[in-house]
Scaffold this active site. Structure first.
Site, mmCIF file in Angstrom:
data_model
loop_
_atom_site.group_PDB
_atom_site.id
_atom_site.type_symbol
_atom_site.label_atom_id
_atom_site.label_comp_id
_atom_site.label_asym_id
_atom_site.label_seq_id
_atom_site.Cartn_x
_atom_site.Cartn_y
_atom_site.Cartn_z
ATOM 1 N N GLY A 44 0.790 -1.231 0.000
ATOM 2 C CA GLY A 44 0.000 0.000 0.000
ATOM 3 C C GLY A 44 0.820 1.279 0.000
ATOM 4 O O GLY A 44 0.317 2.337 -0.361
ATOM 5 N N CYS A 74 -5.873 -9.367 -2.564
ATOM 6 C CA CYS A 74 -5.248 -8.133 -2.086
ATOM 7 C C CYS A 74 -5.888 -6.990 -2.864
ATOM 8 O O CYS A 74 -5.844 -6.988 -4.104
ATOM 9 C CB CYS A 74 -3.748 -8.203 -2.378
ATOM 10 N N ASN A 75 -6.487 -6.047 -2.154
ATOM 11 C CA ASN A 75 -7.127 -4.930 -2.853
ATOM 12 C C ASN A 75 -6.096 -4.078 -3.576
ATOM 13 O O ASN A 75 -6.356 -3.565 -4.677
ATOM 14 C CB ASN A 75 -7.895 -4.051 -1.865
ATOM 15 N N THR A 76 -4.933 -3.906 -2.959
ATOM 16 C CA THR A 76 -3.905 -3.054 -3.558
ATOM 17 C C THR A 76 -3.394 -3.677 -4.861
ATOM 18 O O THR A 76 -3.282 -3.002 -5.890
ATOM 19 C CB THR A 76 -2.746 -2.847 -2.564
ATOM 20 N N CYS A 185 -9.354 -3.797 2.391
ATOM 21 C CA CYS A 185 -7.989 -4.325 2.463
ATOM 22 C C CYS A 185 -8.146 -5.672 3.156
ATOM 23 O O CYS A 185 -8.825 -5.759 4.191
ATOM 24 C CB CYS A 185 -7.084 -3.401 3.279
ATOM 25 N N THR A 186 -7.542 -6.715 2.577
ATOM 26 C CA THR A 186 -7.799 -8.062 3.096
ATOM 27 C C THR A 186 -7.147 -8.321 4.459
ATOM 28 O O THR A 186 -7.435 -9.327 5.091
ATOM 29 C CB THR A 186 -7.365 -9.129 2.071
ATOM 30 N N HIS A 187 -6.282 -7.423 4.893
ATOM 31 C CA HIS A 187 -5.733 -7.552 6.259
ATOM 32 C C HIS A 187 -6.758 -7.132 7.319
ATOM 33 O O HIS A 187 -6.708 -7.606 8.447
ATOM 34 C CB HIS A 187 -4.498 -6.651 6.434
HETATM 35 N N1 DGL Z 1 -3.939 -7.041 1.976
HETATM 36 C C1 DGL Z 1 -3.485 -5.920 1.175
HETATM 37 C C2 DGL Z 1 -4.711 -5.222 0.587
HETATM 38 O O1 DGL Z 1 -5.760 -5.827 0.513
HETATM 39 C C3 DGL Z 1 -2.546 -5.080 1.988
HETATM 40 C C4 DGL Z 1 -1.723 -4.176 1.147
HETATM 41 C C5 DGL Z 1 -0.405 -3.785 1.735
HETATM 42 O O2 DGL Z 1 0.496 -4.622 1.752
HETATM 43 O O3 DGL Z 1 -0.268 -2.610 2.081
HETATM 44 O O4 DGL Z 1 -4.679 -4.094 0.132
#
Ligand code: DGL
Length: 272
Positions: A44, A74-76, A185-187
């Site tokens: 991100g 991962c959304n990013t 964001c999947t986190h």
């Molecule tokens: N899980 C990632 C997402 O969905 C995290 C991105 C990152 O590493 O900043 O965007």
């Protein structure tokens, strides 16, 4: 392509395991091959161009393992690369993450919808197109959360520090009348209990992972690629092993058959 081939899933780190967990629950006969690019996290904070290059290399590595589908969990990475990989491999099935503004806008009574994501996700064309398609008549509060992915990766899921960060972002959104909050964001589903505590019962928190799992099932079904026999499983590899990984797997109810560390070599990746 054969039905017994694995499904490839990737993220910048452990966040995509929240999506893997939903897929595992929905499709227990499937074999999942998960890669977390922990050597390059957070995505991100990087440029979309850089994330696109990592994503293309990971896609090649998963294809080399014979995956029948790739889920960009991962959304990013979806914001950076989904369009490009679909153009590069037009017949191959890719499933990406799209901020769930549509259900949020449909269900909101206050017409104020919050979205939390990384800075890079908000910068991509994908988010702009989601707003254009689904945010008519609602106010969307787009809030980047710098530092939250890092806190989650180190296991700070319910510490005073993580709570203070989240309050700093969420309280102003609550003050503006938000009644739907999209986790883009999947986190972030890993800190959902904390988010729900801060937001209270008046806000619905939306994690798109179950909808993504349904989409995976639908697309595989359409192509006759659903695994029907045998028990599935999960193999995990990461580009940097961290002590938090076994805890996250446990928390998400996932059991990995193998956990491996793989090294990037000159911009390319070979998965075990
Ligand atoms: N899980 C990632 C997402 O969905 C995290 C991105 C990152 O590493 O900043 O965007």
């Amino acid at each position: 392509m054969v039905a017994r081939a694995p499904i490839g899933i990737f993220d910048s780190g452990i966040g995509g395991l929240t999506v893997a967990s939903s897929i595992r629950q929905a499709l227990p006969a499937e074999r999942l091959l998960y890669f977390g690019d922990t050597a390059h996290i957070p995505y991100g904070d990087r440029s979309l161009r850089e994330v696109r290059a990592f994503s293309a290399a990971i896609v090649r590595a998963l294809m080399a393992k014979g995956c029948k589908m790739i889920v960009i969990a991962c959304n990013t990475a979806s914001a950076a690369a989904l369009k490009e990989v679909r153009e590069a491999w037009p017949r191959y099935p890719f499933i990406g993450m799209e901020p769930a503004v549509k259900p949020a806008a449909e269900r909101s009574r206050s017409n104020v919808v919050g979205v939390i994501a990384t800075q890079a996700t908000f910068q991509g064309e994908l988010f702009a197109s989601v707003l254009e398609r689904f945010a008519q008549g609602v106010r969307v509060l787009a809030q980047p959360c710098p530092g939250l992915v890092g806190a989650i990766e180190t296991g700070d899921l319910d510490t005073p520090g993580t709570e203070a960060m989240l309050r700093g972002w969420l309280e102003p959104m609550l003050a503006q009348g938000m009644d739907e909050l999209v986790l883009a964001c999947t986190h972030y589903p890993l800190v959902r209990p904390l988010i729900e505590r801060i937001c209270g019962p008046g806000v619905e928190v939306i994690d798109p992972a179950p909808a993504v799992a349904r989409r995976v099932a639908h697309v595989l079904g359409e192509r006759g690629l659903l695994a029907t026999d045998g028990t599935g499983g999960l193999q995990v590899s990461v580009s940097h092993l961290t002590p938090e990984l076994p805890n996250v797997l446990r928390r998400l109810g996932l059991q990995a058959e193998t956990i491996a560390e793989v090294e990037w070599r000159g911009g390319a990746l070979v998965l075990p």
